[in-house]
Design a protein around this motif. Sequence first.
Motif, PDB file in Angstrom:
ATOM      1  N   VAL A 103       0.870  -1.182   0.000  1.00 28.06           N
ATOM      2  CA  VAL A 103       0.000   0.000   0.000  1.00 28.06           C
ATOM      3  C   VAL A 103       0.907   1.233   0.000  1.00 28.06           C
ATOM      4  CG1 VAL A 103      -2.012   1.071   1.050  1.00 28.06           C
ATOM      5  CG2 VAL A 103      -1.578  -1.353   1.434  1.00 28.06           C
ATOM      6  N   PRO A 104       1.098   1.878  -1.154  1.00 27.00           N
ATOM      7  CA  PRO A 104       2.094   2.961  -1.246  1.00 27.00           C
ATOM      8  C   PRO A 104       1.598   4.309  -0.742  1.00 27.00           C
ATOM      9  CG  PRO A 104       1.127   2.543  -3.398  1.00 27.00           C
ATOM     10  CD  PRO A 104       0.519   1.531  -2.459  1.00 27.00           C
ATOM     11  N   THR A 105       2.578   5.118  -0.340  1.00 24.43           N
ATOM     12  CA  THR A 105       2.382   6.537  -0.019  1.00 24.43           C
ATOM     13  C   THR A 105       1.294   6.762   1.019  1.00 24.43           C
ATOM     14  OG1 THR A 105       2.853   6.859  -2.389  1.00 24.43           O
ATOM     15  CG2 THR A 105       2.403   8.821  -1.100  1.00 24.43           C
ATOM     16  N   ILE A 106       1.392   6.046   2.121  1.00 26.72           N
ATOM     17  CA  ILE A 106       0.413   6.189   3.199  1.00 26.72           C
ATOM     18  C   ILE A 106       0.906   7.195   4.223  1.00 26.72           C
ATOM     19  CG2 ILE A 106      -0.726   4.984   5.104  1.00 26.72           C
ATOM     20  CD1 ILE A 106      -1.775   4.361   2.284  1.00 26.72           C
ATOM     21  N   GLY A 107       0.031   8.106   4.639  1.00 24.21           N
ATOM     22  CA  GLY A 107       0.388   9.055   5.674  1.00 24.21           C
ATOM     23  C   GLY A 107       0.646   8.352   6.997  1.00 24.21           C
ATOM     24  N   GLU A 152      10.463   5.279   3.610  1.00 20.90           N
ATOM     25  CA  GLU A 152       9.944   6.325   4.494  1.00 20.90           C
ATOM     26  C   GLU A 152      10.464   7.692   4.047  1.00 20.90           C
ATOM     27  OE1 GLU A 152       9.770   5.469   8.782  1.00 20.90           O
ATOM     28  OE2 GLU A 152      10.652   3.522   8.315  1.00 20.90           O
ATOM     29  N   ARG A 153       9.566   8.699   4.046  1.00 18.82           N
ATOM     30  CA  ARG A 153       9.927  10.007   3.532  1.00 18.82           C
ATOM     31  C   ARG A 153       8.925  11.037   4.039  1.00 18.82           C
ATOM     32  NH1 ARG A 153       7.405   6.576   0.289  1.00 18.82           N
ATOM     33  NH2 ARG A 153       5.821   7.260  -1.201  1.00 18.82           N
ATOM     34  N   SER A 154       9.104  12.289   3.646  1.00 21.15           N
ATOM     35  CA  SER A 154       8.182  13.359   4.008  1.00 21.15           C
ATOM     36  C   SER A 154       7.634  13.987   2.740  1.00 21.15           C
ATOM     37  CB  SER A 154       8.897  14.419   4.854  1.00 21.15           C
ATOM     38  OG  SER A 154       8.028  15.491   5.159  1.00 21.15           O
ATOM     39  N   GLU A 155       6.320  14.183   2.702  1.00 22.33           N
ATOM     40  CA  GLU A 155       5.683  14.840   1.564  1.00 22.33           C
ATOM     41  C   GLU A 155       4.679  15.859   2.088  1.00 22.33           C
ATOM     42  OE1 GLU A 155       4.009  12.204  -1.315  1.00 22.33           O
ATOM     43  OE2 GLU A 155       5.897  11.173  -1.714  1.00 22.33           O
ATOM     44  N   GLU A 204       4.074  16.049   5.823  1.00 22.41           N
ATOM     45  CA  GLU A 204       3.522  14.873   6.496  1.00 22.41           C
ATOM     46  C   GLU A 204       4.443  13.664   6.243  1.00 22.41           C
ATOM     47  OE1 GLU A 204       0.671  14.302   8.267  1.00 22.41           O
ATOM     48  OE2 GLU A 204      -0.253  16.286   8.140  1.00 22.41           O
ATOM     49  N   PRO A 205       4.752  12.879   7.285  1.00 21.61           N
ATOM     50  CA  PRO A 205       5.539  11.664   7.066  1.00 21.61           C
ATOM     51  C   PRO A 205       4.726  10.619   6.317  1.00 21.61           C
ATOM     52  CG  PRO A 205       4.768  11.761   9.339  1.00 21.61           C
ATOM     53  CD  PRO A 205       4.382  13.066   8.696  1.00 21.61           C
ATOM     54  N   VAL A 206       5.336   9.984   5.319  1.00 18.04           N
ATOM     55  CA  VAL A 206       4.661   8.947   4.548  1.00 18.04           C
ATOM     56  C   VAL A 206       5.610   7.778   4.349  1.00 18.04           C
ATOM     57  CG1 VAL A 206       3.206  10.608   3.312  1.00 18.04           C
ATOM     58  CG2 VAL A 206       5.350   9.852   2.293  1.00 18.04           C
ATOM     59  N   ALA A 207       5.058   6.628   3.976  1.00 20.67           N
ATOM     60  CA  ALA A 207       5.848   5.443   3.669  1.00 20.67           C
ATOM     61  C   ALA A 207       4.991   4.501   2.841  1.00 20.67           C
ATOM     62  CB  ALA A 207       6.327   4.747   4.944  1.00 20.67           C
TER      63      ALA A 207
END
Length: 448
Positions: free
Chosen positions: A265-269, A293-296, A299-302
């Motif tokens: 499940v990509p790009t989940i907050g 894991e990253r920030s967009e 907001e942190p997302v992964a």
Amino acid sequence: MSSHGDPIPMTSAACGPLSGTAQVPGDKSISHRSLILGALCVGETTISGLLEGQDVLDTAKAMRAFGAEVTNHGDGNWSVHGVGVGGFAEPDQVIDCGNSGTGVRLIMGVMATSPITATFTGDASLNKRPMARITDPLALFGTQSVGRSGGRLPMTLVGAAEPVPVRYTVPVPSAQVKSAVLFAGLNAPGETVVIEAEATRDHTERMLAGFGAEITTEVTEAGRVITLKGQPELTPQHIDVPRDPSSAAFPVCAALIVPGSDVLVPTIGLNPTRAGLFETLREMGADLTYENERSEGGEPVADLRARFSPNLKGIEVPAHRAASMIDEYPVLSVVASFASGKTHMPGVKELRVKESDRIDAMAVGLRAAGVTVEDGPDWWTVTALGHGNVAGGATCASHLDHRIAMAFLVMGMATNAPMSVDDGGPIATSFPIFETLMADLGARLSRT
């Protein structure tokens, strides 16, 4: 009956391994706030990845009614030409917020300190939900409200002509109450202060700061003290809406209980005020990992990878975690049914006043499927049967509640006999692509 049409009975049957990538919709909380904050700017705010579920569409319609120009450009891309803080026009018609408690409570907060009058209503479910928790603090600004007995919709609000700033301690953990007060404080002079003993989802604070409001948060012995300077000039933004962790919960939990499953499940907050479910599942022994894991957009997302987990165990879910996963308890109770031992969930009285009484709705349905459930005013306990031992075979009432319907449909993917719900129509309010997404992963869902 569904909130937006005739009932849609649905059935879910045991399936083979779920596999593939689940592109869940945009975050509902951030989608609501993007439209509202865009309407409070002067100029154009652009939004990509907006959740186009009925709840959010009703908020878009409401912003138009208050004078903002809201345009759908297709594929989740929207724009909002706002009217500025304090610039709301008086709507010509009743504001119908459908099934959305978040939408109606946030919008009430925004209009509460403008010298206009508006009447709010919703569907049968929303019109049963308590609104005094919002109108009581809004009255401190000078707002007047008249509704049905028990502080229920339909309700008319008369905005404060000369609002005053307030200092308010939130009596129960509620991001909706906190946000309504902060939004009302935007058009009040001076500083509005909100104090919450337990941290709740902080999208409002993050997004207000992103739009240029002067807002600070301090952690004290009394809790989180949030201070907002009123009457700012908000600056239009571009918002990339992350994918909704509450929607991600359903394919993630399905993968954990269906043998052989492996779902990405990509790009989940992963905002820490929203990610309590995933922490809880990992404590239960779930094979759930965070990748990339990253920030967009602040907001942190992964990317979440969930695999079948045959050795789940029941745990004591910390009461302080409830605010960060309040919408996920229904599907957590499904996962708990396939674990070993007891899963005890305290501190969840808020579940009694959601779209339905979610504790009662899930307890009745789980018992009908052969699971032992005990419950009290603010707690419930699921005694697990273990994988392969959950009978199923029940038809459950969704009570116009999207999360109840989806939880029982997820359950049917791993029970010995199919599970049915009397009405899957409300799913469209938050997860309009649920059926097709789950079917693409390998689920066996049917409209009956």
